[in-house]
Design an enzyme around this catalytic site. Structure first.
Site, PDB file in Angstrom:
ATOM      1  CB  CYS A   1      -0.912   0.003   1.223  1.00 44.59           C
ATOM      2  SG  CYS A   1      -1.893   1.510   1.374  1.00 44.59           S
TER       3      CYS A   1
ATOM      4  CG  ASP B   1      -2.521  -3.805  -0.464  1.00 39.35           C
ATOM      5  OD1 ASP B   1      -3.193  -3.913   0.575  1.00 39.35           O
ATOM      6  OD2 ASP B   1      -2.223  -2.709  -0.974  1.00 39.35           O
TER       7      ASP B   1
END
Length: 137
Positions: A50, A57
């Protein structure tokens, strides 16, 4: 029986890290260029970071394409996808960038990429992008 000892050093680049760093999408000639067919590739271990929090992620990528003159080599796409592991990039940008890079080397008749990100903070994101080859007039 002989015992094998494996030693590692934190400051030595591992061969897998080198392969990922140097990863490029590779193609080979389509063995059936006159036949329309779809190739479905699932990449269940995609990761990036992120750009706001730095948290990882995780996503499953679903790539479907109809090859024209070239087909993508599978190991190269695996290594290319792994090169995003430490990049800080938004879901929307990474999905579009992967499809753009794929289209640039494979020039398919059609391609669709679906990035299904694991829920984080009770939010589940799915990004879908498509490409259609323009017909010559």
């Amino acid at each position: 029986m002989t015992e094998t000892t494996i030693t590692t050093s934190d400051n030595v680049e591992k061969y897998g890290e080198r392969e990922i760093r140097d990863a490029q999408l590779i193609t080979f000639p389509n063995p059936r260029p006159g036949r329309r067919y779809d190739v479905h590739i699932t990449l269940p271990e995609f990761t990036c970071k992120c750009p706001f929090s730095g948290y990882p992620d995780f996503a499953t990528l679903y790539l479907t394409y109809c090859p024209d003159q070239k087909v993508v080599e599978l190991k190269s796409i695996k290594l290319y996808i792994n090169s995003y592991r430490d990049r800080h990039i938004p879901h929307e940008e990474v999905t579009n960038q992967i499809l753009d890079d794929f289209v640039a080397v494979a020039n398919p008749l059609y391609a669709r990429l679906k990035a299904d990100f694991n829920p984080r903070g009770n939010v589940h994101t799915v990004i879908e992008v498509e490409y259609h080859q323009e017909k010559a007039s």
